[in-house]
Design an enzyme around this catalytic site. Structure first.
Site, PDB file in Angstrom:
ATOM      1  N   GLY A 115       0.809  -1.223   0.000  1.00  0.00           N
ATOM      2  CA  GLY A 115       0.000   0.000   0.000  1.00  0.00           C
ATOM      3  C   GLY A 115       0.836   1.263   0.000  1.00  0.00           C
ATOM      4  O   GLY A 115       0.373   2.325   0.392  1.00  0.00           O
ATOM      5  N   LEU A 118       4.754   1.256  -4.193  1.00  0.00           N
ATOM      6  CA  LEU A 118       6.033   0.753  -4.721  1.00  0.00           C
ATOM      7  C   LEU A 118       5.869  -0.625  -5.358  1.00  0.00           C
ATOM      8  O   LEU A 118       6.835  -1.325  -5.591  1.00  0.00           O
ATOM      9  CB  LEU A 118       7.091   0.716  -3.612  1.00  0.00           C
ATOM     10  CG  LEU A 118       7.386   2.075  -2.962  1.00  0.00           C
ATOM     11  CD1 LEU A 118       8.410   1.922  -1.849  1.00  0.00           C
ATOM     12  CD2 LEU A 118       7.871   3.091  -3.990  1.00  0.00           C
ATOM     13  N   GLU A 153      -3.974  -9.381 -11.688  1.00  0.00           N
ATOM     14  CA  GLU A 153      -4.528  -8.194 -11.003  1.00  0.00           C
ATOM     15  C   GLU A 153      -5.974  -7.954 -11.437  1.00  0.00           C
ATOM     16  O   GLU A 153      -6.841  -7.713 -10.617  1.00  0.00           O
ATOM     17  CB  GLU A 153      -3.731  -6.929 -11.355  1.00  0.00           C
ATOM     18  CG  GLU A 153      -2.325  -6.898 -10.856  1.00  0.00           C
ATOM     19  CD  GLU A 153      -2.208  -6.489  -9.396  1.00  0.00           C
ATOM     20  OE1 GLU A 153      -3.184  -5.991  -8.819  1.00  0.00           O
ATOM     21  OE2 GLU A 153      -1.114  -6.693  -8.845  1.00  0.00           O
ATOM     22  N   ASP A 165       3.794  -1.481 -13.721  1.00  0.00           N
ATOM     23  CA  ASP A 165       4.463  -2.110 -12.576  1.00  0.00           C
ATOM     24  C   ASP A 165       5.075  -3.441 -12.972  1.00  0.00           C
ATOM     25  O   ASP A 165       6.216  -3.763 -12.610  1.00  0.00           O
ATOM     26  CB  ASP A 165       3.454  -2.345 -11.440  1.00  0.00           C
ATOM     27  CG  ASP A 165       2.766  -1.070 -11.025  1.00  0.00           C
ATOM     28  OD1 ASP A 165       3.192   0.011 -11.473  1.00  0.00           O
ATOM     29  OD2 ASP A 165       1.792  -1.148 -10.259  1.00  0.00           O
TER      30      ASP A 165
HETATM   31  C1  GLA Z   1      -0.712   1.554  -9.908  1.00  0.00           C
HETATM   32  C2  GLA Z   1      -1.026   0.671 -11.104  1.00  0.00           C
HETATM   33  C3  GLA Z   1      -0.221   1.105 -12.323  1.00  0.00           C
HETATM   34  C4  GLA Z   1      -0.347   2.596 -12.591  1.00  0.00           C
HETATM   35  C5  GLA Z   1      -0.136   3.401 -11.312  1.00  0.00           C
HETATM   36  C6  GLA Z   1      -0.433   4.860 -11.489  1.00  0.00           C
HETATM   37  O1  GLA Z   1       0.603   1.346  -9.499  1.00  0.00           O
HETATM   38  O2  GLA Z   1      -0.751  -0.671 -10.803  1.00  0.00           O
HETATM   39  O3  GLA Z   1      -0.613   0.346 -13.447  1.00  0.00           O
HETATM   40  O4  GLA Z   1      -1.577   2.895 -13.176  1.00  0.00           O
HETATM   41  O5  GLA Z   1      -0.921   2.916 -10.229  1.00  0.00           O
HETATM   42  O6  GLA Z   1       0.441   5.444 -12.386  1.00  0.00           O
END
Ligand code: GLA
Length: 360
Positions: A115, A118, A153, A165
């Site tokens: 949360g 990162l 996800e 990410d």
């Molecule tokens: C989260 C999501 C990413 C991206 C960011 C915001 O980390 O997993 O895909 O959208 O938020 O930039």
């Protein structure tokens, strides 16, 4: 950080068959642009998730995590909101690839704060894939691993996230930022600034209600693209904005469109070693997230304000927002001073990690 092998051995009383890890990421600029087919500029951090596992033959998943504790379930049971949903998703997509599994013993250890923005969940997905694929004889490209992580996800965890990410966790290297085009997933790696540090400072407040708000932002930006008659906001420009009558949707669109422009410029500034202009874009990005995209929080804003007033080159919230971390750019010579000022003035904040060119 507890080692996942140790956790595995201690809990299951035998040695795991494979061990793998994946790192968390920090996004330097380009927030909520990925699911709009836009551009992002993330890099990996030294925090990581490590997974140890062995196959079972009784169609059960038995898991232990240093963060979430013990859990057991049938492999084919329904999602239950626990971290085993990641394993259920993993098994589902590997079966789709033609590699069904018959159960798993798994130990997970991680020092990526959950949360915090990162990307602890992408690191879990990528480390699971890296550990499991060799065990079942499956070779997957990094991009493919990232796509499977994203599907987990979407369909097993419930966040309609973009691909940033997972691509960062599977493809990025220390000391380099990835300029990633989220439409075709091509990227260019560029070294981060010499003699400068990106400090990742936690606001002290965990992300709240993020999934609901996150998915809401996604819907709002899709609606904006519809109003503009374009396939995604990637193809928008600021001249078009007057076509949007709804003031909230207009602000959401303005954030994504201007943020994409900032990422493109930031990439050039990074290449040209222009940390001053890069920092200015970080500040602008934060303002846009605060006012137009409305994903900041009082704690995050306070850190950014202090960072600015004590001479950082730039600072912004990073990740999904609604709490979590900031990223602050400072010349190495001023780094400690700026950090201390922030920590003194923002009582709940703390340093999570630093990134500089001399990292591993
Ligand atoms: C989260 C999501 C990413 C991206 C960011 C915001 O980390 O997993 O895909 O959208 O938020 O930039």
């Amino acid at each position: 950080m507890i080692n996942s092998q140790y956790l595995f051995q201690h809990y299951f009383q035998y040695s795991p068959k494979t061990v793998a890890e994946a790192h968390g990421r920090v996004n330097l600029i380009g927030e909520h642009t990925d699911y709009n087919n836009g551009f992002v500029l993330p890099t990996i951090v030294d925090l990581k998730t490590q997974v140890s596992l062995s196959l079972r033959s009784d169609y059960k998943i038995v898991g232990i995590s240093n963060e979430f504790g013990k859990n057991t379930a049938d492999l084919n049971s329904k999602k239950d909101g626990t971290w085993l949903d990641f394993i259920r998703g993993l098994a589902f997509y590997l079966k789709e690839e033609g590699y069904p599994i018959s159960g798993l013993d798994v130990a997970v250890s991680s020092n990526i704060p959950v949360g915090s923005g990162l990307s602890s969940s992408a690191a879990l997905e990528i480390s699971l894939l890296r550990a499991l694929c060799p065990l079942i004889g499956l070779k997957l490209e990094d991009n493919k691993m990232a796509k499977i992580g994203q599907l987990i996800e979407h369909h097993f965890v419930g966040t309609q996230c973009g691909i940033m990410d997972q691509i960062t966790s599977s493809c990025a290297k220390f000391g380099q930022a990835l300029y990633l085009d989220c439409e075709n997933l091509s990227f260019e790696a560029v070294p981060i600034f010499l003699d400068h540090t990106f400090m990742i400072i936690h606001s002290g407040a965990k992300r709240k209600l993020s999934e609901g708000k996150y998915n809401e932002r996604k819907k709002e930006t899709e609606l904006a693209a519809k109003y503009l008659n374009i396939t995604s906001l990637r193809y928008g420009n600021t001249n078009m904005l007057s076509m949007i009558k709804d003031p909230i949707i207009l602000r959401r669109a303005r954030h994504v469109i201007t943020e994409n422009d900032r990422v493109k410029k930031a990439f050039q500034y990074l290449k040209n070693n222009n940390s001053k202009s890069f920092g200015e874009l970080m500040n602008e990005s934060h303002e846009s997230m605060k006012k137009d995209f409305e994903i900041s929080s009082p704690e995050l804003n306070h850190i950014i304000k202090i960072a600015y007033s004590v001479g950082s080159l730039g600072a912004r919230l990073t990740g999904a927002g609604f709490g979590g971390c900031t990223v602050v750019l400072a010349p190495n010579s001023k780094c400690e001073y700026i950090l201390q000022q922030i920590l003194n003035n923002c009582p709940n904040s703390y340093l999570v990690t630093k990134i500089s060119r001399n990292d591993k």
